[in-house]
Design a protein around this motif. Structure first.
Motif, PDB file in Angstrom:
ATOM      1  N   TYR A 118       0.832  -1.195   0.000  1.00  0.00           N
ATOM      2  CA  TYR A 118       0.000   0.000   0.000  1.00  0.00           C
ATOM      3  C   TYR A 118       0.870   1.249   0.000  1.00  0.00           C
ATOM      4  O   TYR A 118       2.034   1.228   0.432  1.00  0.00           O
ATOM      5  CB  TYR A 118      -0.916   0.032   1.224  1.00  0.00           C
ATOM      6  N   ILE A 119       0.288   2.330  -0.470  1.00  0.00           N
ATOM      7  CA  ILE A 119       0.897   3.656  -0.343  1.00  0.00           C
ATOM      8  C   ILE A 119      -0.008   4.489   0.544  1.00  0.00           C
ATOM      9  O   ILE A 119      -1.211   4.613   0.289  1.00  0.00           O
ATOM     10  CB  ILE A 119       1.080   4.327  -1.715  1.00  0.00           C
ATOM     11  N   PHE A 120       0.563   5.071   1.581  1.00  0.00           N
ATOM     12  CA  PHE A 120      -0.193   5.819   2.574  1.00  0.00           C
ATOM     13  C   PHE A 120       0.118   7.318   2.457  1.00  0.00           C
ATOM     14  O   PHE A 120       1.060   7.705   1.745  1.00  0.00           O
ATOM     15  CB  PHE A 120       0.142   5.307   3.978  1.00  0.00           C
ATOM     16  N   PRO A 121      -0.668   8.183   3.122  1.00  0.00           N
ATOM     17  CA  PRO A 121      -0.396   9.631   3.063  1.00  0.00           C
ATOM     18  C   PRO A 121       1.027   9.972   3.462  1.00  0.00           C
ATOM     19  O   PRO A 121       1.645   9.306   4.302  1.00  0.00           O
ATOM     20  CB  PRO A 121      -1.418  10.204   4.053  1.00  0.00           C
ATOM     21  N   LEU A 122       1.545  11.005   2.831  1.00  0.00           N
ATOM     22  CA  LEU A 122       2.911  11.503   2.999  1.00  0.00           C
ATOM     23  C   LEU A 122       3.941  10.567   2.389  1.00  0.00           C
ATOM     24  O   LEU A 122       5.133  10.658   2.701  1.00  0.00           O
ATOM     25  CB  LEU A 122       3.244  11.766   4.478  1.00  0.00           C
ATOM     26  N   GLN A 123       3.499   9.651   1.510  1.00  0.00           N
ATOM     27  CA  GLN A 123       4.411   8.811   0.741  1.00  0.00           C
ATOM     28  C   GLN A 123       4.280   9.150  -0.743  1.00  0.00           C
ATOM     29  O   GLN A 123       3.210   9.541  -1.209  1.00  0.00           O
ATOM     30  CB  GLN A 123       4.110   7.324   0.954  1.00  0.00           C
TER      31      GLN A 123
END
Length: 305
Positions: free
Chosen positions: A176-181
Motif C-alpha cells: 500500500y501507499i499511505f499519506p505523505l508517501q
C-alpha cells in the motif's frame, strides 16, 4: 609612525579614567532595556525567529531612548537608540508582511506542518516547491487508476496527501501507499532526467485520494536553480523507497521458518536457531523495488488480506 602613535595615545589617555564610581544604580527603564536585549538575541531563524528578534530589540531600543531622554538627558544617546528602534520597527513590519503573503490552502499547510517543517524548511523555500506544482491538489476517486502497468508513462512525481493507494503487478498485490508517501518514487529514481519510461506496476485508489503532482521537466528545472531543494527531494525519495522495500520484505517468505531479507540478498535468515542458513538460487532482479522477487521457491501469496 610618530603621528599614529600620538593619535592612539591621545585616544587612550586623553580621556580621564574613572576614579570614582556611582553608588546608585541606573533606573529601572535602563535595566529593562538590557533584559530585552539579552532575551531578544536568543531568537531563532526563519520568519518567526526574525519577528521575535526585531520585536524585542525594538522594545529594548525604545526603552533605551526613554532612559536617555529622562535620566541621562543626552541627545546623542537618545537619537541613536531611537534610530535603531525605528529600524527594528520597519524590519518587523516588513517580515510581518512577508509572513502574511506566504499563505497556502489548508491541505498544503497541513503538508508543510507534517513533512517539511520538521526538516527545518522555511516558508519561502516551501513556496517555491508549491508553485512548482501550480499549488494544485489532484483528486483520484475510489477504484480509479493513477497508473496502469505497461501503459502509463513516467512523467511526474506525486505525493499522496490523503487516502490509500494499492500497488499491484500482474494482478497480484505488492503493498500500500499511505499519506505523505510518494506514489512513484521507484519510477522516478530508476530514470535519468533525459530518459523516458512506463510504469511496471498498477496503482489503484482504494479510497478517495488526494495527491500533489510535480511534472518531471518542471521539477528538474527547479532542482537546477535550487540545489538545496534537489538535495531535499533526494533525501525524501530515498527514504520513501526504503520504506517500500521493507514493506515488500515483510511479505516475502521462503518455506516454513525462513524469511528473505532484502538487505542481505545472498542469504536467507532463519527464524529457528538450529536451522542452518540456505543460499537462494537467484538474486533479486535489479530495477524498481516494486518488482516481485524471482527465483524464490515456495513464495507466500501476495494477495490482500
Amino acid at each position: 609612525m610618530g603621528e599614529n602613535a600620538s593619535f592612539w595615545e591621545s585616544l587612550i589617555y586623553a580621556h580621564p579614567t574613572c576614579t570614582t564610581w556611582k553608588q546608585e544604580a541606573e533606573g529601572s527603564i535602563y535595566h529593562l532595556a538590557s533584559i530585552l536585549f539579552v532575551v531578544g538575541f536568543m531568537g531563532g531563524s526563519g520568519f518567526f525567529g526574525l519577528l521575535y528578534v526585531f520585536s524585542l530589540l525594538g522594545l529594548g531600543f525604545l526603552c533605551s531612548s526613554v532612559w536617555a531622554w529622562l535620566d541621562v538627558c543626552a541627545a546623542d544617546i537618545f537619537s541613536w537608540n531611537f534610530i535603531l528602534f525605528a529600524i527594528c520597527f520597519v524590519q518587523f513590519i516588513y517580515v510581518t508582511y512577508q509572513v502574511r503573503s506566504v499563505s497556502f490552502d489548508r491541505e498544503f499547510q497541513e503538508l508543510y506542518s507534517a513533512l517539511f517543517q520538521p526538516l527545518g524548511i522555511s516558508l519561502t523555500v516551501y513556496r517555491k516547491i508549491v508553485l512548482c506544482c501550480d499549488a494544485e491538489v489532484v483528486t483520484l476517486e475510489k477504484e480509479h487508476c493513477y497508473a496502469m502497468q505497461g501503459k502509463t508513462p513516467i512523467d511526474k512525481l506525486s505525493l499522496l496527501v490523503s487516502g490509500r493507494i494499492r500497488v499491484t503487478v500482474d494482478g497480484e498485490f505488492l503493498h500500500y501507499i499511505f499519506p505523505l508517501q510518494f506514489l512513484d518514487s521507484p519510477e522516478w529514481d530508476s530514470l535519468r532526467p533525459t530518459e523516458e519510461g512506463i510504469f511496471q506496476v498498477t496503482l489503484t485508489a482504494e479510497t478517495d485520494c488526494r495527491y500533489v503532482a510535480w511534472r518531471r521537466k518542471k521539477l528538474y528545472l527547479l532542482f537546477a536553480k535550487h540545489r538545496f531543494i534537489s538535495r531535499l527531494f533526494s533525501i525524501l525519495i530515498g527514504s520513501d523507497i526504503a520504506e517500500k522495500l521493507y514493506a515488500l520484505n515483510d511479505r516475502v517468505h521462503v518455506g516454513k521458518g525462513f524469511r528473505y531479507d532484502i538487505r542481505l540478498p545472498n542469504f536467507y535468515h532463519v527464524s529457528l536457531p538450529e536451522t542452518p542458513p540456505v543460499q537462494p538460487s537467484h538474486r533479486l532482479q535489479r530495477g524498481s523495488p516494486r518488482r516481485k522477487p524471482t527465483g524464490v521457491t515456495n513464495c507466500g501469496s501476495f494477495s490482500t488480506h
